[in-house]
Motif scaffolding. Structure first.
Motif, PDB file in Angstrom:
ATOM      1  N   CYS A   1       0.709  -1.292  -0.042  1.00  0.00           N
ATOM      2  CA  CYS A   1       0.069   0.067   0.065  1.00  0.00           C
ATOM      3  C   CYS A   1       0.997   1.180   0.063  1.00  0.00           C
ATOM      4  CB  CYS A   1      -0.940   0.016   1.258  1.00  0.00           C
ATOM      5  SG  CYS A   1      -1.916   1.533   1.267  1.00  0.00           S
ATOM      6  N   MET A   2       1.912   1.212   0.652  1.00  0.00           N
ATOM      7  CA  MET A   2       2.627   2.669   0.947  1.00  0.00           C
ATOM      8  C   MET A   2       3.406   2.774  -0.421  1.00  0.00           C
ATOM      9  SD  MET A   2       1.765   4.002   3.551  1.00  0.00           S
ATOM     10  CE  MET A   2       3.161   5.244   3.821  1.00  0.00           C
ATOM     11  N   ARG A   3       3.889   1.677  -0.847  1.00  0.00           N
ATOM     12  CA  ARG A   3       4.544   1.865  -2.367  1.00  0.00           C
ATOM     13  C   ARG A   3       3.635   2.615  -3.339  1.00  0.00           C
ATOM     14  NH1 ARG A   3       5.728  -3.824  -1.456  1.00  0.00           N
ATOM     15  NH2 ARG A   3       7.847  -4.162  -0.971  1.00  0.00           N
ATOM     16  N   ALA A   4       2.324   1.802  -3.018  1.00  0.00           N
ATOM     17  CA  ALA A   4       1.384   2.599  -4.167  1.00  0.00           C
ATOM     18  C   ALA A   4       0.983   4.197  -3.970  1.00  0.00           C
ATOM     19  CB  ALA A   4       0.032   1.677  -4.053  1.00  0.00           C
ATOM     20  N   LEU A   5       1.165   4.365  -2.613  1.00  0.00           N
ATOM     21  CA  LEU A   5       0.661   5.662  -2.115  1.00  0.00           C
ATOM     22  C   LEU A   5       1.812   6.605  -2.551  1.00  0.00           C
ATOM     23  CD1 LEU A   5      -1.322   5.320   0.915  1.00  0.00           C
ATOM     24  CD2 LEU A   5      -2.315   5.483  -1.335  1.00  0.00           C
ATOM     25  N   LEU A   6       2.966   6.307  -2.156  1.00  0.00           N
ATOM     26  CA  LEU A   6       4.130   7.385  -2.031  1.00  0.00           C
ATOM     27  C   LEU A   6       4.733   7.338  -3.654  1.00  0.00           C
ATOM     28  CD1 LEU A   6       6.064   6.377   1.109  1.00  0.00           C
ATOM     29  CD2 LEU A   6       4.294   8.255   0.637  1.00  0.00           C
ATOM     30  N   GLY A   7       3.853   8.179  -4.416  1.00  0.00           N
ATOM     31  CA  GLY A   7       4.340   8.403  -5.678  1.00  0.00           C
ATOM     32  C   GLY A   7       3.944   9.655  -6.336  1.00  0.00           C
ATOM     33  N   ASP A   8       4.192   9.933  -7.692  1.00  0.00           N
ATOM     34  CA  ASP A   8       3.852  11.226  -8.153  1.00  0.00           C
ATOM     35  C   ASP A   8       2.488  11.534  -7.898  1.00  0.00           C
ATOM     36  OD1 ASP A   8       6.646  11.257  -8.870  1.00  0.00           O
ATOM     37  OD2 ASP A   8       6.331  10.414 -10.918  1.00  0.00           O
ATOM     38  N   ALA A   9       1.451  10.761  -8.328  1.00  0.00           N
ATOM     39  CA  ALA A   9       0.011  11.419  -8.038  1.00  0.00           C
ATOM     40  C   ALA A   9       0.034  11.912  -6.764  1.00  0.00           C
ATOM     41  CB  ALA A   9      -0.900  10.175  -8.188  1.00  0.00           C
ATOM     42  N   LEU A  10       0.316  11.266  -5.474  1.00  0.00           N
ATOM     43  CA  LEU A  10       0.263  11.705  -4.146  1.00  0.00           C
ATOM     44  C   LEU A  10       0.830  13.061  -4.101  1.00  0.00           C
ATOM     45  CD1 LEU A  10      -0.831  11.754  -1.253  1.00  0.00           C
ATOM     46  CD2 LEU A  10       1.368  10.268  -0.758  1.00  0.00           C
ATOM     47  N   PHE A  11       2.186  13.194  -4.719  1.00  0.00           N
ATOM     48  CA  PHE A  11       2.952  14.491  -4.440  1.00  0.00           C
ATOM     49  C   PHE A  11       2.631  15.613  -5.218  1.00  0.00           C
ATOM     50  CE2 PHE A  11       6.493  11.077  -4.201  1.00  0.00           C
ATOM     51  CZ  PHE A  11       6.168  10.657  -2.951  1.00  0.00           C
ATOM     52  N   GLN A  12       1.893  15.370  -6.320  1.00  0.00           N
ATOM     53  CA  GLN A  12       1.512  16.363  -7.280  1.00  0.00           C
ATOM     54  C   GLN A  12      -0.070  17.012  -6.516  1.00  0.00           C
ATOM     55  OE1 GLN A  12       0.990  14.979 -11.152  1.00  0.00           O
ATOM     56  NE2 GLN A  12       3.241  14.672 -11.223  1.00  0.00           N
ATOM     57  N   LEU A  13      -0.761  16.035  -5.974  1.00  0.00           N
ATOM     58  CA  LEU A  13      -2.266  16.492  -5.510  1.00  0.00           C
ATOM     59  C   LEU A  13      -1.775  16.952  -4.182  1.00  0.00           C
ATOM     60  CD1 LEU A  13      -4.023  13.158  -6.497  1.00  0.00           C
ATOM     61  CD2 LEU A  13      -4.570  15.513  -7.154  1.00  0.00           C
ATOM     62  N   ASP A  14      -0.974  16.520  -3.185  1.00  0.00           N
ATOM     63  CA  ASP A  14      -0.825  17.248  -1.822  1.00  0.00           C
ATOM     64  C   ASP A  14       0.614  17.799  -1.516  1.00  0.00           C
ATOM     65  OD1 ASP A  14      -0.922  17.972   0.649  1.00  0.00           O
ATOM     66  OD2 ASP A  14      -1.689  15.986   1.454  1.00  0.00           O
ATOM     67  N   PRO A  15       0.796  18.882  -2.056  1.00  0.00           N
ATOM     68  CA  PRO A  15       2.206  19.458  -1.934  1.00  0.00           C
ATOM     69  C   PRO A  15       2.730  19.440  -0.414  1.00  0.00           C
ATOM     70  CG  PRO A  15       0.663  21.267  -2.853  1.00  0.00           C
ATOM     71  CD  PRO A  15      -0.237  19.974  -2.257  1.00  0.00           C
ATOM     72  N   THR A  16       1.994  19.177   0.649  1.00  0.00           N
ATOM     73  CA  THR A  16       2.454  19.015   1.877  1.00  0.00           C
ATOM     74  C   THR A  16       3.287  17.862   2.080  1.00  0.00           C
ATOM     75  OG1 THR A  16       0.504  18.230   2.994  1.00  0.00           O
ATOM     76  CG2 THR A  16       0.418  20.680   2.643  1.00  0.00           C
ATOM     77  N   VAL A  17       2.974  16.944   1.501  1.00  0.00           N
ATOM     78  CA  VAL A  17       3.731  15.316   1.571  1.00  0.00           C
ATOM     79  C   VAL A  17       5.023  15.841   0.825  1.00  0.00           C
ATOM     80  CG1 VAL A  17       3.644  13.192   1.219  1.00  0.00           C
ATOM     81  CG2 VAL A  17       1.475  14.403   1.478  1.00  0.00           C
ATOM     82  N   PRO A  18       5.951  15.440   1.427  1.00  0.00           N
ATOM     83  CA  PRO A  18       7.648  15.484   1.101  1.00  0.00           C
ATOM     84  C   PRO A  18       7.567  14.481  -0.240  1.00  0.00           C
ATOM     85  CG  PRO A  18       7.639  15.392   3.405  1.00  0.00           C
ATOM     86  CD  PRO A  18       6.100  15.126   3.007  1.00  0.00           C
ATOM     87  N   PRO A  19       8.026  14.720  -1.338  1.00  0.00           N
ATOM     88  CA  PRO A  19       8.135  14.163  -2.496  1.00  0.00           C
ATOM     89  C   PRO A  19       9.251  12.900  -2.245  1.00  0.00           C
ATOM     90  CG  PRO A  19       9.124  16.112  -3.022  1.00  0.00           C
ATOM     91  CD  PRO A  19       8.486  16.246  -1.633  1.00  0.00           C
ATOM     92  N   ILE A  20       9.091  11.985  -1.465  1.00  0.00           N
ATOM     93  CA  ILE A  20       9.893  10.868  -1.076  1.00  0.00           C
ATOM     94  C   ILE A  20       9.308   9.597  -1.524  1.00  0.00           C
ATOM     95  CG2 ILE A  20      11.767   9.926   0.498  1.00  0.00           C
ATOM     96  CD1 ILE A  20      11.235  12.264   2.248  1.00  0.00           C
ATOM     97  N   PRO A  21       9.658   9.090  -2.434  1.00  0.00           N
ATOM     98  CA  PRO A  21       9.164   7.812  -3.078  1.00  0.00           C
ATOM     99  C   PRO A  21       9.488   6.591  -1.927  1.00  0.00           C
ATOM    100  CG  PRO A  21      10.950   8.207  -4.354  1.00  0.00           C
ATOM    101  CD  PRO A  21      10.761   9.450  -3.755  1.00  0.00           C
ATOM    102  N   PHE A  22       8.848   5.448  -2.131  1.00  0.00           N
ATOM    103  CA  PHE A  22       9.157   4.534  -1.081  1.00  0.00           C
ATOM    104  C   PHE A  22      10.559   3.798  -1.210  1.00  0.00           C
ATOM    105  CE2 PHE A  22       8.896  -0.062   0.374  1.00  0.00           C
ATOM    106  CZ  PHE A  22       8.008   0.102   1.422  1.00  0.00           C
ATOM    107  N   ASN A  23      11.032   3.691  -0.220  1.00  0.00           N
ATOM    108  CA  ASN A  23      12.580   3.493  -0.234  1.00  0.00           C
ATOM    109  C   ASN A  23      12.880   1.875  -0.143  1.00  0.00           C
ATOM    110  OD1 ASN A  23      15.446   2.827   0.184  1.00  0.00           O
ATOM    111  ND2 ASN A  23      15.679   4.869   1.542  1.00  0.00           N
ATOM    112  N   GLU A  24      12.761   1.275  -1.205  1.00  0.00           N
ATOM    113  CA  GLU A  24      12.841  -0.506  -1.328  1.00  0.00           C
ATOM    114  C   GLU A  24      13.981  -0.964  -0.452  1.00  0.00           C
ATOM    115  OE1 GLU A  24      10.492  -3.341  -1.875  1.00  0.00           O
ATOM    116  OE2 GLU A  24       9.981  -1.452  -2.902  1.00  0.00           O
ATOM    117  N   LYS A  25      14.923  -0.097  -0.931  1.00  0.00           N
ATOM    118  CA  LYS A  25      16.169  -0.844  -0.333  1.00  0.00           C
ATOM    119  C   LYS A  25      16.273  -0.497   1.359  1.00  0.00           C
ATOM    120  CE  LYS A  25      21.336   0.032  -0.316  1.00  0.00           C
ATOM    121  NZ  LYS A  25      22.643   0.902  -0.953  1.00  0.00           N
TER     122      LYS A  25
END
Length: 559
Positions: free
Chosen positions: A283-307
């Motif tokens: 779920c977090m992989r799906a949420l932490l992406g460009d769509a969220l970062f563009q729609l909500d500027p208050t969320v830091p644009p940090i994608p899911f850190n798989e490593k």
């Protein structure tokens, strides 16, 4: 006596005391009549809301029956048995159809809510979204996955009531950011779940849609305020749900219902709830992406850190069994102790780490809580108060000045480190939120910790108890004050030995709250632990949760 007094006070009006008494009685009768009319209007709005809810459920039942008639060979048990990660893979590759998965979960959700009363509404637009998915060339990470959402998460054309009758008005005009991102990733929101009146309660009951029950024991609460989500997912009626967490509202129902739940970094943030940690990570992989970062500027644009999530290096883990503010039941402390031992045996470094004053954290929330309490008092004045909220509302109605005077009277009677009574009666913080957070992080860094293992409130309380045990939420509330990501993982169940030890429970202060907790009985119910990381390290928090989950499952297989 009253008539004589009025006769002296109003001689100029030339009204005899009997006339004045008659006027007062007439005024009182008019006020009573207005109150009755207001209550009747509220009751009619509630009746209409329940009628619309029932009508929606009936319509979806017919849709499910049509699907079953057209697909007699469908195997719902196979679909319901799949964990979220595997279900998502099969939907994406096409070995399972989104249609069969959706109707299977709608059917199960309808059966579950007949037993537990966890649905506030079914979203009929979910059927139309199936057609939209067929035309999509690129499949999102949650393609075809049916998801449920908490009442106050906005969905266009549907109500967001927060359990209040006055909010039974115009529906939402737009989809919330979360719903937009979920749809972008191919998920299908299909159900809206029940909440406690005001959301400021960790039971799950309101005067409109009633009490939601715990699937493990119908005499118990599912927790709150995301209690409808907890009950629905735990009973198998949803595979992925979303709640919000202002003081524990994701973690408490996850603990009460035996689920995994994650509170992200941001205060009051929306977060996922699922049967396992793998589902939360997907779920977090799906949420932490460009769509969220563009729609909500208050969320830091940090994608899911798989490593970070997949790392295998040993962790430095701090743990504590009590926050020094509210002593949780023996089973919850045992869970932390035993989980720490498993982690130590698995090669991690585990050491005691006592946090800074949790009573200070509680007092830091008191100004914001006071403002929120004022709003709740205002709202319930226009509503019917749910019985589960009444103990809290009665407390909120005490004037602030009276609370401060009580705090001064109580302070000499308790130890300086005591937080329960002082904070409850309006004590003031000695640090700013930022100073407290800085102090806590500095201690964390000095101890060179990666993560912290600690207790979470549980096991599930008897219905109606949460409103009478407000202080017990300190275990979750601390990390709302700090804005740390925190998750809950079930690790064991309540034993007879736990119950025997509870009989001798005195808490830290043996006050009214401690004595009330002593009466809780819960043999066989889920017991969870809380996993915490530093801000913006959700992936590390999830990695830690996954490690705890794996070790707990291995121990269960060996016993």
């Amino acid at each position: 006596m009253i008539q004589e007094t009025l006769g002296h006070l109003l001689p100029e009006l030339e009204l005899d005391p009997h006339t004045v008494s008659a006027l007062l009685c007439a005024s009182a009768a008019a006020v009573a009549a207005l109150n009755w009319m207001q209550r009747r209007r509220i009751q009619k709005k509630m009746e209409e809301a329940r009628r619309m809810r029932d009508l929606g459920l009936q319509c979806m039942e017919k849709a499910v029956q049509r699907f079953k008639q057209q697909n007699p060979g469908a195997d719902p048990s196979r679909i319901l048995s799949l964990p979220l990660v595997e279900l998502a893979e099969k939907l994406k590759e096409g070995s399972l159809s989104a249609e069969s998965v959706l109707y299977t979960y709608v059917d199960k959700a309808l059966a579950v809510t007949r037993e537990l009363n966890c649905l506030r509404h079914v979203i009929p637009e979910c059927e139309g979204q199936l057609r939209d998915l067929q035309g999509q060339k690129e499949k999102g990470l949650l393609h075809g996955v049916p998801v449920s959402i908490k009442d106050h998460i906005g969905y266009k054309g549907h109500l967001s009531t927060c359990g209040f009758a006055p909010f039974l008005g115009p529906p939402e005009q737009e989809n919330s950011v979360l719903v937009q991102v979920l749809k972008h990733q191919g998920a299908i929101p299909f159900a809206i779940t029940n909440v406690p009146q005001s959301l400021f309660n960790y039971d799950c009951s309101n005067a409109i849609f009633g009490q939601t029950l715990n699937p493990w024991d119908h005499r118990k609460s599912p927790g709150g305020s995301s209690g409808g989500e907890g009950a629905l997912i735990a009973a198998g009626g949803s595979i992925l749900g979303f709640g919000s967490d202002l003081g524990g509202s994701i973690r408490l129902p996850s603990s009460f219902c035996g689920l995994c739940g994650l509170k992200p970094t941001v205060t009051g943030a929306i977060g996922p709830m699922a049967q396992d940690v793998g589902g939360l990570a997907l779920c977090m992989r799906a949420l932490l992406g460009d769509a969220l970062f563009q729609l909500d500027p208050t969320v830091p644009p940090i994608p899911f850190n798989e490593k970070l999530f997949c790392a295998s290096t040993p962790l430095r883990i701090g743990y504590y069994e009590t926050d020094g503010y509210f002593l949780l039941p023996p089973c919850m402390r045992r869970a932390v102790r035993e989980t720490g031992e498993l982690l130590q045996e698995a090669g991690h470094t585990v050491s005691p780490a006592v946090p800074t004053s949790c009573s200070e954290a509680a007092s830091l929330l008191s100004p914001a809580a006071a403002a929120l309490q004022g709003c709740i008092v205002f709202m319930v004045a226009q509503d019917l108060v749910d019985p589960g909220l009444k103990p809290q509302v009665n407390c909120y109605r005490i004037p602030v000045l009276v609370k401060k005077i009580l705090a001064l009277l109580v302070r000499p009677l308790v130890s300086p480190s005591s937080g329960q009574l002082q904070v409850f009666y309006g004590s003031l913080p000695t640090l700013s939120p930022q100073a407290y957070r800085t102090e806590f992080i500095a201690k964390w860094k000095k101890l060179q910790l990666d993560v912290v293992l600690c207790p979470v409130l549980g096991p599930a309380f008897t219905l109606g108890y949460p409103g009478k045990l407000l202080a017990a939420v300190s275990s979750t509330m601390l990390y709302n004050v700090l804005d740390f990501p925190a998750g809950v993982v079930p690790v064991t169940t309540v034993t007879e030995a736990d119950e025997e030890e509870l009989l001798h429970y005195r808490g830290h202060y043996d006050d009214a709250w401690d004595r009330r907790l002593r009466k809780v009985r819960a043999v066989g119910l889920p017991v969870a632990v809380q996993c915490v990381a530093l801000p913006w390290q959700e992936e590390l928090c999830l990695r830690f949760m996954k490690e705890v989950e794996t070790l707990a499952c291995e121990r269960k297989k060996c016993t």
